[in-house]
Design an enzyme around this catalytic site. Sequence first.
Site, PDB file in Angstrom:
ATOM      1  N   ARG A  35       0.821  -1.215   0.000  1.00 40.28           N
ATOM      2  CA  ARG A  35       0.000   0.000   0.000  1.00 40.28           C
ATOM      3  C   ARG A  35       0.856   1.265   0.000  1.00 40.28           C
ATOM      4  NH1 ARG A  35      -4.985  -1.881   3.908  1.00 40.28           N
ATOM      5  NH2 ARG A  35      -5.147  -3.954   2.973  1.00 40.28           N
ATOM      6  N   CYS A  36       1.916   1.235  -0.749  1.00 40.83           N
ATOM      7  CA  CYS A  36       2.885   2.317  -0.826  1.00 40.83           C
ATOM      8  C   CYS A  36       2.817   2.939  -2.222  1.00 40.83           C
ATOM      9  CB  CYS A  36       4.283   1.735  -0.565  1.00 40.83           C
ATOM     10  SG  CYS A  36       5.650   2.877  -0.752  1.00 40.83           S
ATOM     11  N   SER A  37       3.181   4.198  -2.331  1.00 44.49           N
ATOM     12  CA  SER A  37       3.201   4.827  -3.653  1.00 44.49           C
ATOM     13  C   SER A  37       4.243   4.179  -4.570  1.00 44.49           C
ATOM     14  CB  SER A  37       3.473   6.328  -3.528  1.00 44.49           C
ATOM     15  OG  SER A  37       4.756   6.551  -2.980  1.00 44.49           O
ATOM     16  N   THR A  39       4.674   0.842  -4.663  1.00 44.51           N
ATOM     17  CA  THR A  39       4.240  -0.534  -4.911  1.00 44.51           C
ATOM     18  C   THR A  39       4.187  -0.895  -6.393  1.00 44.51           C
ATOM     19  OG1 THR A  39       3.052  -0.594  -2.812  1.00 44.51           O
ATOM     20  CG2 THR A  39       2.391  -2.218  -4.457  1.00 44.51           C
TER      21      THR A  39
END
Length: 178
Positions: A35-37, A39
């Site tokens: 859930r990371c930018s 990803t």
Amino acid sequence: MAPIYQFTLQTAQGEDKSLADYRGKVLLLVNTATRCSLTPQYEDLQKLYAKYREQGLEILDFPCNQFREQAPENGTEYAQVCQMKFGTEFTIFNKIDVNGANTHPLYIYLKQQQPEDTGNHIFKDLLLKLASLGEAREGPDIKWNFTKFLVNREGEVVARFAPSVAPFEIETDIQKLL
């Protein structure tokens, strides 16, 4: 035997996996989050793996929930998300800590071998610092999700790449080791 081969970790399926099983391979170790930018890097990691696995590249995925809790799933759920969204075929391990009091011994070792990121991008790194909202780490600590360590066929940690370095930006480095 190179020190990296001394480590055994648990896969997302709960099985013990010795890094000695990867002896003679070129390894790319990455701490990740779903859930990371950053990803979307999974897509290019999988493309690199598909392109070079027959030549001896292995990508080892170490989910980490230490950066704004962006990897909340358990191991099995995590692997399912990555396989469904990005078609990942490389090994995904159970979540570990990469910084702090509970840092996994593997990451203590990796940071000792390569204490600084290479391939920094000033603009991208500024955005990363803004995204971390005060969680940015100094010194050898892992700065954020998707820090990458490159290991040669002899088990030596030869490079560490900042999270902002896209997987295909290190393709030449991988090719040299293959």
